[in-house]
Structures are given as structure tokens and as C-alpha cells.
Design an enzyme around this catalytic site. Structure first.
Site, PDB file in Angstrom:
ATOM      1  N   LYS A 198       0.864  -1.190   0.000  1.00  0.00           N
ATOM      2  CA  LYS A 198       0.000   0.000   0.000  1.00  0.00           C
ATOM      3  C   LYS A 198       0.890   1.226   0.000  1.00  0.00           C
ATOM      4  O   LYS A 198       1.708   1.405   0.909  1.00  0.00           O
ATOM      5  CB  LYS A 198      -0.893  -0.022   1.241  1.00  0.00           C
ATOM      6  CG  LYS A 198      -1.728   1.225   1.441  1.00  0.00           C
ATOM      7  CD  LYS A 198      -2.747   1.425   0.341  1.00  0.00           C
ATOM      8  CE  LYS A 198      -3.866   0.410   0.456  1.00  0.00           C
ATOM      9  NZ  LYS A 198      -4.900   0.567  -0.578  1.00  0.00           N
ATOM     10  N   HIS A 235     -11.400  -8.244  -2.768  1.00  0.00           N
ATOM     11  CA  HIS A 235     -10.834  -7.032  -2.160  1.00  0.00           C
ATOM     12  C   HIS A 235     -11.116  -6.966  -0.662  1.00  0.00           C
ATOM     13  O   HIS A 235     -12.087  -7.517  -0.178  1.00  0.00           O
ATOM     14  CB  HIS A 235     -11.448  -5.802  -2.851  1.00  0.00           C
ATOM     15  CG  HIS A 235     -10.939  -4.506  -2.328  1.00  0.00           C
ATOM     16  ND1 HIS A 235     -11.675  -3.679  -1.500  1.00  0.00           N
ATOM     17  CD2 HIS A 235      -9.753  -3.879  -2.512  1.00  0.00           C
ATOM     18  CE1 HIS A 235     -10.965  -2.602  -1.219  1.00  0.00           C
ATOM     19  NE2 HIS A 235      -9.796  -2.688  -1.806  1.00  0.00           N
TER      20      HIS A 235
HETATM   21 MG    MG Z   1      -6.992  -0.528  -3.603  1.00  0.00          MG
END
Ligand code: MG
Length: 417
Positions: free
Chosen positions: A175, A303
Site C-alpha cells: 500500500k 478485495h
Molecule cells: Mg486498492
């Protein structure tokens, strides 16, 4: 079987600690997740479990307000329920997609418990016994004891190695969107160098200006990338990154409903649609979308928008039934220190989590844990997801152009080793 009717909807906000605060392009998870556990009661004595991100008084009131629609209706009437509380046109005003998802989870749990079958059996049966996951790597602030920081490439690599040793991950998601792109590029390349044979994905939450996204993409062409996730904002931006880099592009931001999926098919921008059981409004819409993607040969993955065990169970049942699940799923789950489900946190084996085989979602609440973490929410309250405790007054902009300007207060602190 006697008809079953919904009798009550009971939300409980909980706060469960993370190993450390997780940084992202738009703010931070401040060392804990705030989630709402939604229990749906029925006149059959069966209670279903749902879960939603966020919480607090107003979120709980909004969930309780659904009783006026749902009490007296059947938990089996999911399609009717969709139009009752999240009609696509009315949703412009009431924005209930995520609440619909929590209710859908609970109703599917009730259906499975009533029939004595696991949720995946309601969707055609499982095609796999376990769902593989990627390690989800964040830049992290130190915890309260000053440990668990991830800021440098060395710390990132050590963190990834430890997670791989502990859980068996063979794909890794970084991330990003926190530090300037060149710095994060060096970190991403360090990961790939340190874990040869594994695959990698990078997700800066749409923060990169288009030109930076293209530059980043071209610089990772030699790496075993699963895909580049939301490198820049929007279908139009990502279409250009795709054309300029030849990389596979994934999104969890701009293909989150059927209108957007249709747009992406008519004018191809992303190759992998990341299906989120909350963002799409439930497990069933994700399965429908996966069917469209199967037909059109568009990739999919599962997700994570942050989850405790109830939501994780929805991700596992979804992942179990999708024939075209060619990428490992994402989960924040390994960043949590605990869970509210009976038996404690689910475990990873070989980078995968076993799909629950009990009736419904196959998870039960640990009432003591629920009370403990509801009390922790009472003590700590919520936190602004789009603010960063390390940068008071900072506000994100997209695309993040602050990186280019050394005098811009939004430029992250780069006092790195
Ligand atoms: Mg994403």
C-alpha cells in the site's frame, strides 16, 4: 419449512486494535479498526451475522432504521430487499449500499443456518477448500511501545519476510501513496529483490499524478507483478497508464457497480476488478459481477476494505465459489491483534485461509470479546480515516502533487535513513 420472518436488527460498534497505525494515501488507520457487527434476529430463533466498516451512534441509528423496512419480511427475499432499501435510483439520496451488504451477509447466514448448509452451498458449491491471500504491507507508524514501525525499505523487507515465514504468503501487496513515488519505487523493488519467485502488487490509492504513474509502471516492468492497482485516479487515467506501460491494471475504486463495469467493458481501462463484498452491496452482486467478468475475460480478485471475522467469512465464501479467481485475495486481517469471533482469529496455512464449513457464514461471536471491544470503542471513540495523526492539519489531494514541492506542508516527512 415454516416461513421465517425478521424480528429485529441490532448493531454493535467495536474497536479492535491493529499491530500499529497503517498509513495510506488518504490518511491512516489510527492503530485500530472501527467496525459495526450487525445481528439480524428472526422468529425462528436464528440470528444472522453481518459486518460494516465504521460505526458509532449515527451509523447504528441508520442500521436500526432499516427495521421499518425489514421487520416482518423473509430473510430469503434478498432480491426484493435490494430494491426495498437500496433501489438504484433512490440510492442517489439514501446511499445505503454498504448497509445493504451487512444485512445481506446476515440474511445469508440465517438462510444457511435454517437449511443446515454453509453459505457457499447457496451459491452453487465451493470450488476450493481454502482461499489464497497476498500479504498486505503498509507503511506503519510505530505502536505505543515504539515497535512495529515500517518506514524504510529494510523495515519493509523484514516485515514481508516475517509475514511470509509466519503465514506462507507468496504474493505481496504494498500500500503506497504515502511517500514520494521514487522512494516507494525503491521500496517496491527492494521487496521484489528480497523475495524472488513471489509476485507483487502496488496500490497507491489513486494518488499518483498520471505522469508519475506511467513512470512508476515503466520502472517495474521487469518485476513479477500481479497488477498495478489504482495507480492514478479514474477509468480515463488508468486507461492511459495501461496503454503506456502494458501492465495489467486493477481497481477497487472505479469499477464498484454494474454501470461502471459496463463502461469498462465498452472502453477497456482496467484488467482486474477487485470485488469487495461491502462496496458492491453484498456477496451476491460480487458473484454476478464475477460472472460478467468470466464471460468478458476480465480478471477478478477479492478485495479487502478492512475486516473482522464476519466480513472475512463473506470474502472466503465468495472466493470459494468463483471459478475465475486467478489472483490471491487481499486482507488487512493479519494486521489485527484479535477478533470478535469464537475461537479467535482465523489462521493462514500456506498463505491461504480455510473456507468455513459450518452452517451459514460458519462463524459465531465470542460475546466476551464483543463486549470487550465495544467497551474499547466506548473509551477511544472513532477516528477520521482521512486524517493522519502524524500530520496534523494535513489533507490529502488527488492527484498528490505535493511531492514535487519541497515547501508544500503536505509533503510527507522524509527524514528517512
Ligand atoms: Mg486498492
Amino acid at each position: 419449512m415454516k416461513p421465517i420472518r425478521i424480528t429485529a436488527i441490532r448493531p454493535t460498534t467495536v474497536s479492535v486494535p491493529l499491530e500499529a497505525p497503517l498509513r495510506h494515501a488518504n490518511g491512516c488507520h489510527w492503530g485500530r479498526f472501527v467496525r459495526t457487527i450487525v445481528e439480524v434476529d428472526t422468529d425462528a430463533g436464528i440470528t444472522g451475522l453481518g459486518e460494516m466498516g465504521g460505526g458509532g451512534e449515527s451509523a447504528e441509528a441508520a442500521i436500526r432504521a432499516l427495521e421499518r423496512y425489514l421487520v416482518g419480511t423473509s430473510p430469503f427475499d434478498l432480491e426484493r430487499q435490494r430494491f426495498m432499501i437500496a433501489n438504484p435510483t433512490a440510492s442517489l439520496y439514501n446511499n445505503r449500499t454498504q448497509m445493504l451488504a451487512a444485512i445481506e451477509f446476515a440474511c445469508i447466514d440465517i438462510m444457511g443456518k435454517a437449511l443446515g448448509v454453509p453459505a457457499y452451498q447457496l451459491f452453487g458449491g465451493k470450488l476450493r477448500d481454502a482461499v489464497p491471500f497476498a500479504s498486505y504491507l503498509f507503511f506503519r507508524y510505530p505502536d505505543a511501545a515504539g515497535a512495529n514501525e515500517v518506514r524504510t525499505a529494510e523495515q519493509l523487507v523484514a516485515h514481508a519476510r516475517a509475514l511470509k515465514a509466519r503465514h506462507g504468503f507468496t504474493s505481496h501487496k504494498l500500500k503506497g501513496g504515502v511517500f514520494p513515488p521514487a522512494y516507494e519505487l525503491a521500496c517496491y523493488r527492494a521487496l521484489a529483490d528480497a523475495l524472488p519467485g513471489d509476485s507483487f502488487r502496488y496500490d497507491p490509492n489513486c494518488a499518483l499524478p498520471l505522469e508519475d504513474a506511467v513512470r512508476f509502471g515503466r520502472a517495474i516492468a521487469d518485476i513479477n507483478n500481479d497488477y498495478l492497482e489504482d495507480p492514478t485516479w479514474g477509468l480515463n487515467g488508468n486507461r492511459q497508464v495501461r496503454a503506456a506501460t502494458g501492465l495489467r491494471i486493477a481497481t477497487n475504486t472505479v469499477v464498484v457497480n454494474f454501470e461502471q463495469l459496463a463502461s469498462n467493458i465498452r472502453d477497456h481501462a482496467v484488467d482486474v476488478v477487485l470485488l469487495d463484498t461491502t462496496f458492491w452491496g453484498g456477496i451476491r452482486p460480487c458473484i454476478k459481477a464475477a460472472g460478467v467478468c468470466e464471460t468478458m475475460q476480465i480478471g477478478i480478485a477479492v478485495h479487502s476494505s478492512g475486516e473482522l471475522g464476519v466480513q472475512l467469512a463473506t470474502m472466503l465464501h465468495l472466493g470459494a465459489v468463483l471459478p475465475n479467481l486467478t489472483y490471491s485475495a487481499d486482507a488487512h486481517y493479519h494486521q489485527l491483534t484479535d477478533d470478535v469471533i469464537a475461537g479467535g482469529k482465523m489462521r493462514y496455512t500456506g498463505g491461504a485461509i480455510r473456507v468455513p464449513d459450518g452452517p451459514g457464514l460458519g462463524v459465531a461471536l465470542d460475546r466476551d470479546k464483543l463486549a470487550e471491544y465495544a467497551a474499547l470503542y466506548g473509551t477511544l471513540g472513532g477516528y477520521p480515516y482521512d486524517q493522519d495523526p502524524g500530520r496534523p492539519g494535513w489533507a490529502p489531494i488527488t492527484p498528490n502533487t505535493a511531492w514535487a514541492d519541497p515547501d508544500d506542508a503536505r509533503r510527507p516527512d522524509l527524514t528517512v535513513a
